[in-house]
Design a protein around this motif. Sequence first.
Motif, PDB file in Angstrom:
ATOM      1  N   GLU A   7       0.856  -1.195   0.000  1.00 32.35           N
ATOM      2  CA  GLU A   7       0.000   0.000   0.000  1.00 32.35           C
ATOM      3  C   GLU A   7       0.886   1.236   0.000  1.00 32.35           C
ATOM      4  O   GLU A   7       1.745   1.382   0.865  1.00 32.35           O
ATOM      5  CB  GLU A   7      -0.911  -0.047   1.226  1.00 32.35           C
ATOM      6  N   VAL A  10      -0.504   4.666  -0.646  1.00 27.01           N
ATOM      7  CA  VAL A  10      -1.436   5.760  -0.893  1.00 27.01           C
ATOM      8  C   VAL A  10      -1.103   6.931   0.031  1.00 27.01           C
ATOM      9  O   VAL A  10      -0.124   6.913   0.759  1.00 27.01           O
ATOM     10  CB  VAL A  10      -2.900   5.300  -0.722  1.00 27.01           C
ATOM     11  N   GLU A  43      -0.642   9.730   2.862  1.00 22.96           N
ATOM     12  CA  GLU A  43      -0.320   9.557   4.281  1.00 22.96           C
ATOM     13  C   GLU A  43      -1.473  10.052   5.154  1.00 22.96           C
ATOM     14  O   GLU A  43      -1.385  11.106   5.810  1.00 22.96           O
ATOM     15  CB  GLU A  43       0.969  10.300   4.625  1.00 22.96           C
ATOM     16  N   ASN A  44      -2.527   9.262   5.167  1.00 24.59           N
ATOM     17  CA  ASN A  44      -3.722   9.586   5.940  1.00 24.59           C
ATOM     18  C   ASN A  44      -4.239   8.287   6.533  1.00 24.59           C
ATOM     19  O   ASN A  44      -4.550   7.344   5.796  1.00 24.59           O
ATOM     20  CB  ASN A  44      -4.777  10.231   5.034  1.00 24.59           C
ATOM     21  N   LYS A  68      -5.858   4.941   4.590  1.00 24.40           N
ATOM     22  CA  LYS A  68      -5.135   3.672   4.589  1.00 24.40           C
ATOM     23  C   LYS A  68      -5.996   2.556   5.197  1.00 24.40           C
ATOM     24  O   LYS A  68      -6.024   1.432   4.678  1.00 24.40           O
ATOM     25  CB  LYS A  68      -3.821   3.818   5.344  1.00 24.40           C
ATOM     26  N   LYS A  69      -6.688   2.855   6.285  1.00 24.55           N
ATOM     27  CA  LYS A  69      -7.539   1.841   6.920  1.00 24.55           C
ATOM     28  C   LYS A  69      -8.666   1.409   5.984  1.00 24.55           C
ATOM     29  O   LYS A  69      -8.982   0.227   5.875  1.00 24.55           O
ATOM     30  CB  LYS A  69      -8.115   2.384   8.238  1.00 24.55           C
ATOM     31  N   LEU A 114      -8.610   1.483   2.703  1.00 26.17           N
ATOM     32  CA  LEU A 114      -8.050   0.674   1.622  1.00 26.17           C
ATOM     33  C   LEU A 114      -7.729  -0.738   2.100  1.00 26.17           C
ATOM     34  O   LEU A 114      -8.026  -1.723   1.410  1.00 26.17           O
ATOM     35  CB  LEU A 114      -6.784   1.341   1.072  1.00 26.17           C
ATOM     36  N   LEU A 115      -7.148  -0.866   3.302  1.00 28.08           N
ATOM     37  CA  LEU A 115      -6.778  -2.187   3.796  1.00 28.08           C
ATOM     38  C   LEU A 115      -8.009  -3.060   4.039  1.00 28.08           C
ATOM     39  O   LEU A 115      -7.944  -4.286   3.908  1.00 28.08           O
ATOM     40  CB  LEU A 115      -5.946  -2.055   5.074  1.00 28.08           C
ATOM     41  N   SER A 162       2.683  -1.671   4.315  1.00 27.71           N
ATOM     42  CA  SER A 162       2.420  -0.260   4.044  1.00 27.71           C
ATOM     43  C   SER A 162       3.732   0.473   3.896  1.00 27.71           C
ATOM     44  O   SER A 162       4.660   0.289   4.694  1.00 27.71           O
ATOM     45  CB  SER A 162       1.628   0.366   5.198  1.00 27.71           C
ATOM     46  N   THR A 168       4.346   3.487   4.595  1.00 30.50           N
ATOM     47  CA  THR A 168       4.154   4.746   5.310  1.00 30.50           C
ATOM     48  C   THR A 168       5.488   5.278   5.800  1.00 30.50           C
ATOM     49  O   THR A 168       6.395   4.510   6.103  1.00 30.50           O
ATOM     50  CB  THR A 168       3.208   4.559   6.512  1.00 30.50           C
ATOM     51  N   MET A 203      -3.186   1.076  11.752  1.00 35.73           N
ATOM     52  CA  MET A 203      -3.704   0.821  10.401  1.00 35.73           C
ATOM     53  C   MET A 203      -4.557  -0.444  10.324  1.00 35.73           C
ATOM     54  O   MET A 203      -5.490  -0.525   9.535  1.00 35.73           O
ATOM     55  CB  MET A 203      -2.534   0.673   9.414  1.00 35.73           C
TER      56      MET A 203
END
Length: 825
Positions: free
Chosen positions: A106, A108, A110-111, A115-116, A118-119, A134, A136, A144
């Motif tokens: 992942e 995407v 940095e939010n 992210k949660k 999407l996961l 991730s 990150t 996350m």
Amino acid sequence: MSRMIRKAAVIGSGVMGSGIAAHLANSGIACLLLDIVPDRLTPEEAAKGLSLTDPEVRNRLASSAVAGLKKHRPAPLYDSSFADLITPGNIEDHLEQLKKVDWIIEVVVENLAVKKNLLEKVERNWREGTIVSSNTSGISINEMVQGRSDGFKRHFLGTHFFNPPRYLKLLEIIPGKETDPAIVDFMSSFCNKTLGKGVVRAKDTPNFIGNRIGTYGLLVTLQEMSNAGYSVDEIDAITGPAMGRPKSATLRTLDVVGIDTFIHVAQNVHDNVSGETEKTVFTVPEYLREMVALGWNGAKSGQGFYKSVPTKKGKEILALDIDSMDYKPRQKIASATLATVAKIRGTRERIRALINGDDRFSKLAWTVTKKMLLYSAEKLGEISDSIVEIDRAMKWGFNWELGPFETWDAIGLEASVSRMEAEGLTIPEWVKEWIAAGHHSFYKWQEGRIYHFQTVPDESAVQPDELWEKRREAVQIQPARQQYTALEQTSDSISLQSLKTQNKIILSNNGASLIDLGDGVVCLEFHSPNNAIGDEIIEMMEKTMDEVRSRFKGLVIANEGKNFCVGANLKQLLGYAANKDWPAIDRMIHTFQDTLLRLKYLEKPVVAAPHQMTLGGGVEVCLAADQVNPFAETYAGLVETGVGLIPAGGGCKEMALRAAEVIKDYPEADLQPFVNRPFEMIGTAKVSTSAYEAKKIGWLRKTDRVIASRDDLIYEAKKTVLSLDALGYVPPREEKIKVIGESGKALLLLGTYHMRRGGYISDYDRIITGKLAHILSGGNVPSGALVTEQYLLDLEREAFLSLCGETKTQDRIQHMLVKGKPLRN
């Protein structure tokens, strides 16, 4: 644990996502690159009559990112053809394909919420056992995966690549609380061996290791700039190479990173730490926010701390005055301390001299250094349990020459701590305890191994009674003791530095050493300034071959310098030319040719393991080896025309020979095209952008094996020598070389005529390439003639000598020595 990664998926095709996908492709891993579906057409799409339902539109973001990889500089791909391994798609139509991959990354925005979300979608399309990570730069790994299944959590971790993913060695691996340790071990090994990364394991804390320490260092420098009135130019003059940091120093680095990006990273720490002192340090200076408000985000917006403006003569770089917020001409910084430091070669000695100076620049260096050292010490145990991991993170992620604790050793642990205490600073207790125990450094060499400070559990202090257990749990302490611990060494890495401390040097002079690698294999290590080839290296090569022939199974040629070899010792050559000592030049070239010819036909296998800059004579050494195992980041080229010369250590001869080898089994084939290629590459001083491109150019053979991890270079080269020996090595047999002759030379010269008319080369370039054409064609012989290697070597030497006598060549050499770049005259 039997596991392999053959195919991966990267979700997010921005700069980082596409860069990671590119590096996976570099490593031979097929990659699915996904991004969101656009919500509107571009004018070009509308003109084509496309709609939002067309795959071309729906995959646009990822497709554009893949196309852009071939154009970006520095190149994210080892070779543009590697882009074929990347398949673009989108997260609405292609998430089901995640079930077919072995690793999902992942990348995407940095939010945390994004992210949660999407996961959650990823898990709905997740195959049990697939690794998910991730990329990150600082968001909590554990937060996350709140709400995800236990199985998903066991296979989830952070994999923080540093930008650009291809070039920066650091990869932080951040396990979550429930990550399976076997997954962490596998990923650490895979990312090191296959992706060539330097892996550091970090704890799940704000910004992990690299960005936590790095951001702190940048912020204290910015604060010192505004508090003490240093200019932009002064800051970068001090915090660059003088302190063992990159040339981009502090403010140019921020321009490259992006001022807005930096603010986001700093804010993440500020918002997630509780201590007011630490929050204060991570408070972004107001002038940075003002710069972002003005759109001055750095290189990507055209201006930040620096700004390029056009002038009549080209362009001028201006520097920002943070008080007036105006751009002004750059200052040339005059400092006796800096002048002294610039002459010091060793990083440790250079830093020590800088912080012990007596001017305002030394004061800046000391202030920034002491704060960074103390902060690193304070964070030990919180961000990492190992000083080694912290040091590696800063070296591999920020290109520091020394990590914080290595720097502390360099400036003197006890002396610097005394100086800090005299200035009223608070020293972490563990540092004072370490010094009180009689230790003088955090690292030490002992019996050929590096030992480092480590806190380890003190089993003798554990009292196995209920009272002790309750007390230990209540105060959350683990009985521990401080000790030196041997640095972990993997079985598939070889350190020449370590071997030298074990008295494994067989022969040595100022230019090179012969080192015993064990198992009947030796390594010839260059260690002259810049690893440039001069009389001492040539002498050591001769002695090495005598040793190998009589006592060993084979030879590795490798070193641990910044670059493998930058070519000939130009300073020595210019000295001979200035004194018109032509016999000395003739003797030097003749000896080098004879040495490399002897190396080529040595009765024992020879494997070269180049890395980074491998130029001129460095390439010629590799051309003489039986096999070359280059580091992927090898930038090779026969670049002698840039200093007014031609390759004369067998480089031209070997390229003519390899051209003839291509058509050896096809007598009627036209040799000319296969000679045109090396003529163009040598004539334009072409340097490969990777080892893979070096194969395409012809500096390397198709059978040469590229090594992803530089740490494995010497070990893999040794393995290759032993393999060749076990197979019953037979040295090559000298054969005559078919050449294109006078008619082929005429075609090469016609090409130089058109290049001159087009303004691509100068008149003097045409003279040089004319001599190059004479050698590669075989000189004044008929087309198809067979010549010996010695014949072509004689042509090389004759041309080289004649060019050394030319004033314009001497001017080019002088310019390269002084300016570090070619002169077009």
